[in-house]
Design an enzyme around this catalytic site. Structure first.
Site, PDB file in Angstrom:
ATOM      1  N   HIS A 306       0.851  -1.190   0.000  1.00 12.98           N
ATOM      2  CA  HIS A 306       0.000   0.000   0.000  1.00 12.98           C
ATOM      3  C   HIS A 306       0.884   1.237   0.000  1.00 12.98           C
ATOM      4  CE1 HIS A 306      -3.171   2.839   1.073  1.00 12.98           C
ATOM      5  NE2 HIS A 306      -4.003   1.888   0.677  1.00 12.98           N
ATOM      6  N   ASP A 363      -7.976  -5.259  -0.380  1.00 11.96           N
ATOM      7  CA  ASP A 363      -8.404  -6.149  -1.464  1.00 11.96           C
ATOM      8  C   ASP A 363      -8.077  -7.613  -1.222  1.00 11.96           C
ATOM      9  OD1 ASP A 363      -7.505  -3.385  -3.260  1.00 11.96           O
ATOM     10  OD2 ASP A 363      -9.504  -4.253  -3.431  1.00 11.96           O
TER      11      ASP A 363
HETATM   12  C1  SDX Z   1      -6.147   0.034  -3.110  1.00 11.75           C
HETATM   13  O1  SDX Z   1      -4.353   4.566  -2.136  1.00 11.75           O
HETATM   14  C2  SDX Z   1      -5.292   3.906  -1.536  1.00 11.75           C
HETATM   15  O2  SDX Z   1      -5.694   4.244  -0.438  1.00 11.75           O
HETATM   16  C3  SDX Z   1      -5.846   2.707  -2.301  1.00 11.75           C
HETATM   17  C4  SDX Z   1      -6.890   1.879  -1.567  1.00 11.75           C
HETATM   18  C5  SDX Z   1      -8.179   2.659  -1.336  1.00 11.75           C
HETATM   19  O3  SDX Z   1      -8.904   2.311  -0.408  1.00 11.75           O
HETATM   20  O4  SDX Z   1      -8.494   3.546  -2.178  1.00 11.75           O
HETATM   21  O5  SDX Z   1      -6.367   1.453  -0.332  1.00 11.75           O
HETATM   22  C6  SDX Z   1      -7.288   0.656  -2.402  1.00 11.75           C
HETATM   23  O6  SDX Z   1      -5.878   0.388  -4.227  1.00 11.75           O
HETATM   24  C7  SDX Z   1      -5.299  -0.976  -2.359  1.00 11.75           C
HETATM   25  C8  SDX Z   1      -4.084  -1.460  -3.195  1.00 11.75           C
HETATM   26  C9  SDX Z   1      -4.586  -2.532  -4.166  1.00 11.75           C
HETATM   27  N1  SDX Z   1      -3.479  -2.897  -5.085  1.00 11.75           N
HETATM   28  C10 SDX Z   1      -2.856  -4.066  -4.966  1.00 11.75           C
HETATM   29  O7  SDX Z   1      -3.064  -4.898  -4.090  1.00 11.75           O
HETATM   30  C11 SDX Z   1      -1.832  -4.316  -6.072  1.00 11.75           C
HETATM   31  C12 SDX Z   1      -0.547  -4.886  -5.469  1.00 11.75           C
HETATM   32  N2  SDX Z   1       0.127  -3.846  -4.723  1.00 11.75           N
HETATM   33  C13 SDX Z   1       1.146  -3.070  -5.388  1.00 11.75           C
HETATM   34  O8  SDX Z   1       0.967  -2.914  -6.754  1.00 11.75           O
HETATM   35  C14 SDX Z   1       1.576  -1.820  -4.610  1.00 11.75           C
HETATM   36  O9  SDX Z   1       1.804  -2.224  -3.331  1.00 11.75           O
HETATM   37  C15 SDX Z   1       0.663  -0.618  -4.615  1.00 11.75           C
HETATM   38  C16 SDX Z   1       0.240  -0.228  -5.972  1.00 11.75           C
HETATM   39  C17 SDX Z   1      -0.531  -0.873  -3.767  1.00 11.75           C
HETATM   40  C18 SDX Z   1       1.462   0.526  -3.992  1.00 11.75           C
HETATM   41  O10 SDX Z   1       2.464   0.823  -4.893  1.00 11.75           O
HETATM   42  P1  SDX Z   1       3.630   1.838  -4.510  1.00 11.75           P
HETATM   43  O11 SDX Z   1       3.319   2.631  -3.290  1.00 11.75           O
HETATM   44  O12 SDX Z   1       3.975   2.575  -5.761  1.00 11.75           O
HETATM   45  O13 SDX Z   1       4.769   0.867  -4.071  1.00 11.75           O
HETATM   46  P2  SDX Z   1       5.989   0.516  -4.973  1.00 11.75           P
HETATM   47  O14 SDX Z   1       5.497  -0.048  -6.256  1.00 11.75           O
HETATM   48  O15 SDX Z   1       6.898   1.692  -4.984  1.00 11.75           O
HETATM   49  O16 SDX Z   1       6.656  -0.690  -4.137  1.00 11.75           O
HETATM   50  C19 SDX Z   1       7.706  -0.458  -3.245  1.00 11.75           C
HETATM   51  C20 SDX Z   1       8.506  -1.758  -3.296  1.00 11.75           C
HETATM   52  C21 SDX Z   1       8.953  -2.133  -4.718  1.00 11.75           C
HETATM   53  O17 SDX Z   1      10.085  -2.949  -4.581  1.00 11.75           O
HETATM   54  P3  SDX Z   1      11.582  -2.226  -4.715  1.00 11.75           P
HETATM   55  O18 SDX Z   1      11.567  -1.485  -6.033  1.00 11.75           O
HETATM   56  O19 SDX Z   1      11.697  -1.331  -3.502  1.00 11.75           O
HETATM   57  O20 SDX Z   1      12.535  -3.391  -4.692  1.00 11.75           O
HETATM   58  O21 SDX Z   1       7.662  -2.850  -2.857  1.00 11.75           O
HETATM   59  C22 SDX Z   1       7.472  -3.755  -3.948  1.00 11.75           C
HETATM   60  C23 SDX Z   1       7.822  -3.013  -5.206  1.00 11.75           C
HETATM   61  O22 SDX Z   1       8.257  -3.921  -6.220  1.00 11.75           O
HETATM   62  N3  SDX Z   1       6.050  -4.138  -3.914  1.00 11.75           N
HETATM   63  C24 SDX Z   1       5.597  -5.356  -4.176  1.00 11.75           C
HETATM   64  C25 SDX Z   1       4.212  -5.287  -3.986  1.00 11.75           C
HETATM   65  N4  SDX Z   1       3.860  -4.041  -3.637  1.00 11.75           N
HETATM   66  C26 SDX Z   1       5.013  -3.326  -3.599  1.00 11.75           C
HETATM   67  N5  SDX Z   1       6.235  -6.487  -4.555  1.00 11.75           N
HETATM   68  C27 SDX Z   1       5.438  -7.580  -4.724  1.00 11.75           C
HETATM   69  N6  SDX Z   1       4.078  -7.585  -4.553  1.00 11.75           N
HETATM   70  C28 SDX Z   1       3.452  -6.460  -4.189  1.00 11.75           C
HETATM   71  N7  SDX Z   1       2.147  -6.473  -4.020  1.00 11.75           N
END
Ligand code: SDX
Length: 428
Positions: A306, A363
């Site tokens: 998140h 989710d």
């Molecule tokens: C919702 O904003 C809100 O409040 C949203 C929400 C709402 O109520 O409106 O809460 C609802 O959208 C919840 C999120 C649903 N999405 C997912 O579950 C999709 C999976 N999650 C990721 O795509 C990610 O965690 C996000 C999109 C939720 C957040 O993305 P960020 O903040 O841009 O995080 P990032 O991509 O910069 O990740 C930081 C690190 C990265 O690794 P490094 O580059 O540091 O090595 O964490 C890793 C990412 O690769 N990472 C994950 C991951 N989420 C982050 N790696 C594997 N699986 C994941 N799910």
């Protein structure tokens, strides 16, 4: 505690004040930075940028705190009235009994769709994505309710909110019925909000579906848990569109489109697809974790991580508890729940997820619960949208009522071509 930030550029110092709210950390006020320094800030996904002041929802990502108008989300667990929570978010206080009765009456009065709007469903392909239908139909409400394109007073806002919140439910149910080739079931004015939605989804012309109390309460709580989440992607989309003084219907339709994204509201569909792949044997939980960690693999552990929460998403905890409470009553043993628990245990014990503070988000469990209630996967994000609508309306109203609000128009870092001349086609 300092109350200003000092920026030094080419040996010249610029002081900028800190802005603080009632909760949460201070922010550097850069609203005059360009005019004072000729500099803009660079923050591509706005991860470090507060775009507005808001009194609606508070999140503490480190502590896993979520409050609607100051009320901790956990306190809604035993008071699941989505209509009450909608009023709280939009109008800033828990409704008096008279206000709640009036709002309920306006929701009932607005549950039908204009027949012209309803007839449009017959020209939509039966396999159309429900989120495409929802976005189109929410925007289309502007054609049938033109008197709400301008919302100059509070009473009109109440009516417009009631129309949107009531009709989005009917639109969702009709899109489900259309996809199944089933006759539309009209709303029943004797039913409360969630029971009426389930009636329109699952009744048959010859047999009314009466939602078991635990299902109606579960859906109430699911809608409440999705009702608002401060400046998330879809709410930001609503604010951006609304900042141009676009009407409420157009702004909320933009929110629907943003929510559809698999990184946002569409994640609840991706979670089920991921769990089903594991269940069908195409993937093991351990391989799933390995794939999620593999930078060369686009796969992510959907339902985890998140932008704000660096701790458990309190909604995920509540939805997991709801799964464990409701599913057994449905005599419904979903193998995906055991797989989800296994994945959660593996991820929470894995240094990759621990170091990045990746926890289950809203989710991760919601889809398992909705499956147990008989709601098909392609309707999950629509359910999210029905829940999030009061939050979108609340933020649209908060910005609309702010006399200092301006149209959102960010700047950029230009990386394109230096000046060149046009070349006529016969000389290219
Ligand atoms: C919702 O904003 C809100 O409040 C949203 C929400 C709402 O109520 O409106 O809460 C609802 O959208 C919840 C999120 C649903 N999405 C997912 O579950 C999709 C999976 N999650 C990721 O795509 C990610 O965690 C996000 C999109 C939720 C957040 O993305 P960020 O903040 O841009 O995080 P990032 O991509 O910069 O990740 C930081 C690190 C990265 O690794 P490094 O580059 O540091 O090595 O964490 C890793 C990412 O690769 N990472 C994950 C991951 N989420 C982050 N790696 C594997 N699986 C994941 N799910």
């Amino acid at each position: 505690m300092t109350d200003k930030a000092i920026l030094t550029v080419n040996d010249k110092q610029f002081e900028r004040p800190l802005v603080t709210g009632s909760e949460g950390g201070p922010a550097v006020d850069v609203s005059q930075l360009l005019s004072l320094t000729g500099l803009t800030t660079f923050d591509p996904a706005l991860a470090n940028t507060a775009v507005c002041r808001s009194a609606i929802t508070y999140i503490d990502g480190e502590q896993g705190v979520l409050r609607y108008r100051g009320i901790p989300i956990e306190q809604f667990e035993h008071n699941p009235s989505f209509v009450e929570a909608a009023w709280l978010l939009i109008f800033g206080h828990l409704p008096q009994a008279s206000e709640l009765a009036y709002f309920r009456e306006r929701l009932t009065a607005n549950e039908l769709l204009h027949e012209g709007l309803k007839n449009q469903f017959h020209y939509i392909p039966t396999d159309a994505p429900p989120m495409a239908i929802l976005s189109a139909m929410v925007s289309n409400l502007a054609c049938f309710h033109k008197q709400f394109l301008e919302l100059e007073d509070a009473e009109k806002l109440v009516e417009a909110a009631a129309r949107l919140i009531s009709k989005v439910r009917t639109i969702a149910a009709f899109s489900y019925r259309r996809s199944r080739g089933l006759p539309f079931i009209y709303p029943d004015p004797s039913l409360r909000y969630c029971a009426n939605f389930l009636h329109m989804m699952f009744s048959l012309p010859y047999r009314q579906y009466i939602a078991p109390p635990e299902i109606e309460e579960a859906l109430n709580l699911i809608f409440i848990l999705h009702a608002d989440h401060e400046q998330n992607c879809s709410t930001t989309a609503v604010r951006v569109v609304g900042s141009a003084r676009a009407n409420l219907f157009a702004s909320c339709a933009a929110g629907v489109s943003a929510l559809w994204g698999p990184l946002h509201g569409g994640a609840n569909v991706e979670v089920i697809d991921m769990l089903e792949r594991i269940h069908r044997g195409g993937l093991s939980p351990e391989q799933c974790i390995r794939d999620a960690k593999d930078k060369n693999n686009p796969f992510r552990l959907f339902g985890f991580g998140h932008r704000v929460y660096r701790n458990f998403d309190p909604r995920a905890r509540m939805l997991k508890t709801l799964c464990e409470k409701v599913l057994p009553n449905l005599r419904y043993k979903d193998p995906l729940l055991d797989i989800a628990r296994k994945l959660e245990d593996l991820a929470l014990a894995d240094p990759y997820f621990i170091e990045r503070k990746l926890y289950p988000n809203v989710d991760f469990y919601s889809g398992i619960l909705l499956r147990g209630m008989g709601i098909p996967t392609n309707m999950f994000t629509v359910i999210f949208a029905i829940g999030r609508l009061p939050g979108w309306i609340a933020h649209w109203k908060e910005q609309h009522d702010d006399a200092n609000a301006r149209i959102m128009r960010p700047r950029q870092i230009y990386t394109g071509s230096a000046p060149i001349d046009y070349v006529p086609i016969d000389k290219r």
